[in-house]
Design an enzyme around this catalytic site. Structure first.
Site, PDB file in Angstrom:
ATOM      1  N   CYS A  37      -7.167  -1.166  12.898  1.00 55.14           N
ATOM      2  CA  CYS A  37      -6.595  -2.310  12.170  1.00 55.14           C
ATOM      3  C   CYS A  37      -6.011  -3.350  13.120  1.00 55.14           C
ATOM      4  CB  CYS A  37      -5.476  -1.849  11.251  1.00 55.14           C
ATOM      5  SG  CYS A  37      -5.934  -0.580  10.100  1.00 55.14           S
ATOM      6  N   ALA A  83       3.029   1.040   8.160  1.00 53.80           N
ATOM      7  CA  ALA A  83       2.528  -0.132   7.426  1.00 53.80           C
ATOM      8  C   ALA A  83       1.138   0.136   6.860  1.00 53.80           C
ATOM      9  CB  ALA A  83       2.485  -1.345   8.346  1.00 53.80           C
ATOM     10  N   ARG A  92       0.318 -11.474   2.185  1.00 52.09           N
ATOM     11  CA  ARG A  92      -0.465 -11.678   3.408  1.00 52.09           C
ATOM     12  C   ARG A  92      -1.230 -13.003   3.427  1.00 52.09           C
ATOM     13  NH1 ARG A  92      -3.443  -6.841   6.276  1.00 52.09           N
ATOM     14  NH2 ARG A  92      -3.222  -8.396   7.902  1.00 52.09           N
ATOM     15  N   HIS A 121      -8.527   0.304   2.610  1.00 62.92           N
ATOM     16  CA  HIS A 121      -9.527  -0.480   3.352  1.00 62.92           C
ATOM     17  C   HIS A 121     -10.579   0.501   3.865  1.00 62.92           C
ATOM     18  CE1 HIS A 121      -6.514  -3.874   4.514  1.00 62.92           C
ATOM     19  NE2 HIS A 121      -7.404  -4.392   3.690  1.00 62.92           N
ATOM     20  N   ASN A 178       0.870  -1.175   0.000  1.00 59.14           N
ATOM     21  CA  ASN A 178       0.000   0.000   0.000  1.00 59.14           C
ATOM     22  C   ASN A 178       0.909   1.227   0.000  1.00 59.14           C
ATOM     23  OD1 ASN A 178       0.441   1.093   2.732  1.00 59.14           O
ATOM     24  ND2 ASN A 178      -0.521  -0.785   3.442  1.00 59.14           N
ATOM     25  N   ASP A 213     -11.914   0.730   6.679  1.00 55.41           N
ATOM     26  CA  ASP A 213     -11.663   1.233   8.035  1.00 55.41           C
ATOM     27  C   ASP A 213     -10.582   2.314   8.097  1.00 55.41           C
ATOM     28  OD1 ASP A 213      -9.295  -0.227   7.897  1.00 55.41           O
ATOM     29  OD2 ASP A 213      -9.787  -1.580   9.553  1.00 55.41           O
TER      30      ASP A 213
HETATM   31  N1  ARG Z   1       0.138  -3.456   5.657  1.00 57.86           N
HETATM   32  C1  ARG Z   1      -1.190  -3.922   5.812  1.00 57.86           C
HETATM   33  C2  ARG Z   1      -1.843  -4.134   4.463  1.00 57.86           C
HETATM   34  O1  ARG Z   1      -1.550  -3.375   3.571  1.00 57.86           O
HETATM   35  C3  ARG Z   1      -1.980  -2.956   6.660  1.00 57.86           C
HETATM   36  C4  ARG Z   1      -3.371  -3.426   6.956  1.00 57.86           C
HETATM   37  C5  ARG Z   1      -4.174  -2.428   7.724  1.00 57.86           C
HETATM   38  N2  ARG Z   1      -5.400  -2.983   8.123  1.00 57.86           N
HETATM   39  C6  ARG Z   1      -6.599  -2.385   8.038  1.00 57.86           C
HETATM   40  N3  ARG Z   1      -7.625  -2.985   8.527  1.00 57.86           N
HETATM   41  N4  ARG Z   1      -6.747  -1.243   7.438  1.00 57.86           N
HETATM   42  O2  ARG Z   1      -2.610  -5.035   4.258  1.00 57.86           O
END
Ligand code: ARG
Length: 277
Positions: A261, A255, A89, A166, A20, A168
């Protein structure tokens, strides 16, 4: 309080890839500081708010496992597992599945071609209504499958800004009427849908959104957020009677995540939902 949360302490957290726009291999997280930030949040949730927090052990080589919001979606004793879009992931999935299975949940898998990143992209405004983000991480096809499985209404919102990938990261329902959100993250139709569904809308500025203040844990009238939101968010929340709790999330923001998160809600199934599969 009856609310339980699911978290993962940052034993092996770091910036090991870039999936991201917040992540840069040139901007490593400070492990000790990340640990301290996480502990402070965890202590607040358990000692101050007296919430039950369940933990999963982080696995080495899966640095983003700390972001348990993406494990899946838990409701009652049903757990809908995520299908991560990024291969970086996807190794997390089997560990979450084993944990939920062990705790007696029925684990449900979506068709493998439907990407779905759990509570990171699905937020409830009340027991029966949820809003879900799609395009950047989760697929809109997944929303319908989740809605059917859980017997809830899901309203899909298109995310168009890669920095707010995302739901959230840019949207936080306070209850069935009120929402905190950053308009710059959504397409024009999603903005109409938000207007039609929430009579009380708190719009944060780009600067506030970049502080990750929409990425908040809401427990009753507590709003638990990263530091920021002084211009519009704080006065708006105070006016509505919220207690604002700010936490330094500097290492997790590297991150692309903050307070919300780092947790997944484990919620008892509401009475009304009992008849559903
Ligand atoms: N580095 C992770 C990703 O890009 C961060 C995730 C953050 N999570 C969230 N629920 N926004 O997947």
């Amino acid at each position: 309080m009856t609310q339980s949360l699911f978290m993962c302490a940052p034993d092996y957290f770091g910036i090991e890839y870039e999936i991201n726009p917040w992540m840069s291999l040139k901007r490593q997280a400070d492990r000790r500081l990340a640990r301290a930030e996480w502990e402070t949040l965890h202590r607040f949730l358990t000692a101050e708010l007296k919430l039950d927090v369940q933990l999963i052990r982080q696995v080495s080589g899966l640095p983003d496992m700390v972001f348990t919001a993406n494990a899946g979606l838990a409701r009652g004793k049903t757990f809908i597992a995520s299908n991560f879009r990024n291969k970086e992931r996807s190794g997390e999935a089997s560990h979450y599945e084993a944990w939920f299975q062990e705790k007696g949940y029925t684990v449900y898998h979506l068709p493998p071609s439907y990407y779905f990143e759990g509570e990171g992209d699905v937020l409830f405004s009340d027991d029966e209504n949820a809003f879900a983000g799609y395009l950047i991480r989760s697929d809109v096809t997944a929303h319908a499958a989740v809605a059917e499985r859980l017997g809830v209404r899901i309203v899909s919102l298109e995310l168009v800004n890669p920095r707010f990938y995302h739901l959230d990261t840019c949207f936080c329902p306070l209850n069935a009427d009120s929402v905190v959100y950053y308009p710059g993250a959504f397409d024009a139709y999603a903005l109409e849908v938000i207007k039609a569904n929430f009579s009380d809308r708190i719009e944060v500025t780009e600067r506030e959104a970049e502080q990750f203040v929409c990425n908040a844990i809401v427990i009753e009238n507590h709003y638990i957020q990263a530091q920021g939101g002084q211009e519009t968010l704080r006065p708006a929340l105070e006016k509505r009677g919220y207690h604002i709790h700010e936490f330094d999330m500097s290492e997790f923001i590297k991150a692309g995540g903050a307070t919300k998160c780092l947790v997944l809600k484990l919620t008892e199934a509401p009475q009304r939902a009992k008849g559903y599969k």
